[in-house]
Scaffold this active site. Structure first.
Site: not given
Ligand code: BG6
Length: 493
Positions: A92, A244, A249, A50
């Site tokens: 934008d 997070d 993950h 933007r």
């Molecule tokens: C991200 C998180 O998904 O993964 C971060 O939002 C974290 O907080 C990161 O640091 C870690 O990823 P990697 O690949 O470095 O283990």
């Protein structure tokens, strides 16, 4: 040979081009793909920003950085290629009119190439403007596919902040893009060892035969980070460790570890099995949250985020169980934390002790990162006249077994999105199910500021976490040492 030669040419449109993610992950990934000739012959990039002061040179400054170029020969050639194939568009993301500018640029690229190219929209933008970008794309007709020309969106996590918002987002996106147009990134799934998990399990009958409750005592999945929140106070205050890392993950890694064999091994079947596993997780009762989950915050966090009352956790551990015939009754511990002793992501299966000698049990560890590999701890007779047992370690390390440099997870993400392979992306059903599993904990923690335990940076988290694991018949494993010699041979602590 270009990996994606068979696919149509592609224009990658990156929203949020000046952000950390693009700079740290995406640019290096594109650079390596260009260098390895792993993109379609016709491949162009549009950086959307933007800010009118942003130039191609300022965005691409990163590719002149030393680490990315380490040991590489044709740097200038690749850098030129990158520059020649990209452009910046000032737009934008919240102004629908501006998206007609994007449409014009895309049409101009088609004309230049003498054919229609696929469009891949990478939304590296804050979640607060997801919806706006999606509506504006659709408003300009940039969601409409025709013939074999695709219009795909690549979305970064977080996908919602709780069950309700994730459902809302899924419903919203569905109005404009079909499920097969949406690529929800979980970069842990694209890590090389995570992919190998499936091959390792399903291609080795030796392993698959013991992958069940008869043999496995418990399963532990850890994603420990040495870094703290790295100054991202606003992001982290709205997030916390559970959202997070665990919601995305770790639950995804758990599903890959515990699901049944997909038949055949196509994306659709893989997602079906993963979802079945996630659905079989025993629901958490709100009143049991303090028994099955624990959280901590590193000392100094509140000063760092300038919020003296913050009850956001930087450490979280959860105990889950799965109600199915393969895994019923096997405890699963998931944990993650910032500012811990070391960076390591690993999955360990601890096997039942048949020796009745209370000696280190057999273990199998899949080290996702760093020093990727797989290790097995067995028992052997100690040389000598006495009949003594001693644990011995066997491992295979990527570094020594495979000489080739492993592609980064984001290289995989891009190649798969370009070729239309959704295997390593999370489906909307999986994302919603993961939120559903954790929602009782999120709701309980929102109202509770008593059960948040402080820990010092550089440790393995709050002291109370040790007792927590013991309550569930497990111990935190710090010694998965036998994998590629990273850790000290410290045993269980
Ligand atoms: C991200 C998180 O998904 O993964 C971060 O939002 C974290 O907080 C990161 O640091 C870690 O990823 P990697 O690949 O470095 O283990």
């Amino acid at each position: 040979m270009a990996l994606t030669n068979n696919s149509n040419g592609t224009v990658l449109v990156i929203f949020g081009a000046t952000g950390n993610l693009v700079q740290n992950k995406l640019l290096p990934a594109i650079y390596h793909l260009l260098k390895g000739n792993l993109v379609p012959e016709k491949f162009e990039i549009i950086f959307v920003s933007r800010n009118p002061d942003v130039t191609k040179e300022s965005i691409l400054k990163k590719i002149d950085d030393e680490p990315m170029r380490k040991g590489q020969q044709n740097i200038q050639e690749v850098t030129d290629l990158f520059k020649n194939r990209s452009r910046v568009l000032t737009l934008d993301s919240e102004n629908p009119e501006d998206f007609f500018l994007l449409k014009n640029v895309l049409q101009e690229i088609d004309r230049k190439n003498g054919e229609k190219l696929n469009h891949l929209y990478y939304l590296a933008v804050p979640p607060s403007i997801f919806k706006s970008v999606i509506t504006c794309l659709a408003n300009a007709g940039l969601n409409k596919e025709s013939g074999n020309i695709s219009q795909r969106i690549l979305v970064e996590k977080p996908f919602g902040t709780n069950l309700a918002s994730a459902k809302d987002l899924v419903g919203f996106i569905k109005k404009y893009f079909k499920e097969n147009q949406v690529y929800r990134i979980d970069h842990y799934l694209a890590k090389e060892t995570a992919q190998n998990l499936l091959t390792f399990r399903f291609s080795n009958p030796l392993i698959e035969g013991i992958w069940n409750r008869q043999f496995v005592d418990y399963i532990q999945i850890t994603a420990a980070e040495e870094v703290d929140i790295e100054g991202r106070a606003v992001f982290y205050e709205g997030m916390g460790a559970l959202r997070d890392l665990i919601q995305s993950h770790l639950l995804q890694l758990m599903a890959l570890t515990m699901m049944d064999v997909p038949q055949p091994m196509k994306a659709k079947d893989l997602h079906k099995e993963k979802l079945l596993l996630l659905k079989s997780v025993k629901p958490i009762k709100k009143r049991h949250v303090n028994e099955i989950a624990i959280r901590g915050q590193y000392a100094g966090y509140r000063d760092e985020v300038k919020n003296a009352h913050s009850n956001i956790e930087t450490y979280a551990a959860v105990h889950l169980t799965v109600n199915n015939s393969r895994w019923g009754g096997v405890p699963i511990l998931l944990r993650t934390g910032k500012a811990l002793k070391e960076k390591t992501t690993e999955i360990t299966l601890v096997f039942k002790d048949r020796t009745r000698r209370k000696i280190t049990p057999n273990m199998l560890t899949i080290r996702i990162q760093p020093n990727e590999g797989i290790g097995i701890r067995l028992l052997a007779k100690k040389p000598g006249l006495k009949n003594e047992l001693e644990p011995v370690d066997m491992d295979f390390c990527y570094e020594t077994s495979f000489k080739d440099i492993q592609p980064d997870a984001y290289e995989r993400v891009l190649v798969d999105a370009i070729t239309g392979d959704q295997s390593l992306f999370a489906t909307s059903d999986e994302v919603i199910r993961c939120w559903k599993i954790l929602q009782p904990i999120l709701s309980a923690w929102e109202k509770d500021n008593k059960h948040l335990y402080e820990y010092d940076k550089g440790t393995w988290g709050p002291a109370k976490a040790t007792a927590f694991a013991k309550t569930h018949g497990c111990e935190w494993l710090m010694n998965t040492s036998h994998v590629c010699e990273i850790h000290h041979l410290g045993g269980i602590v």
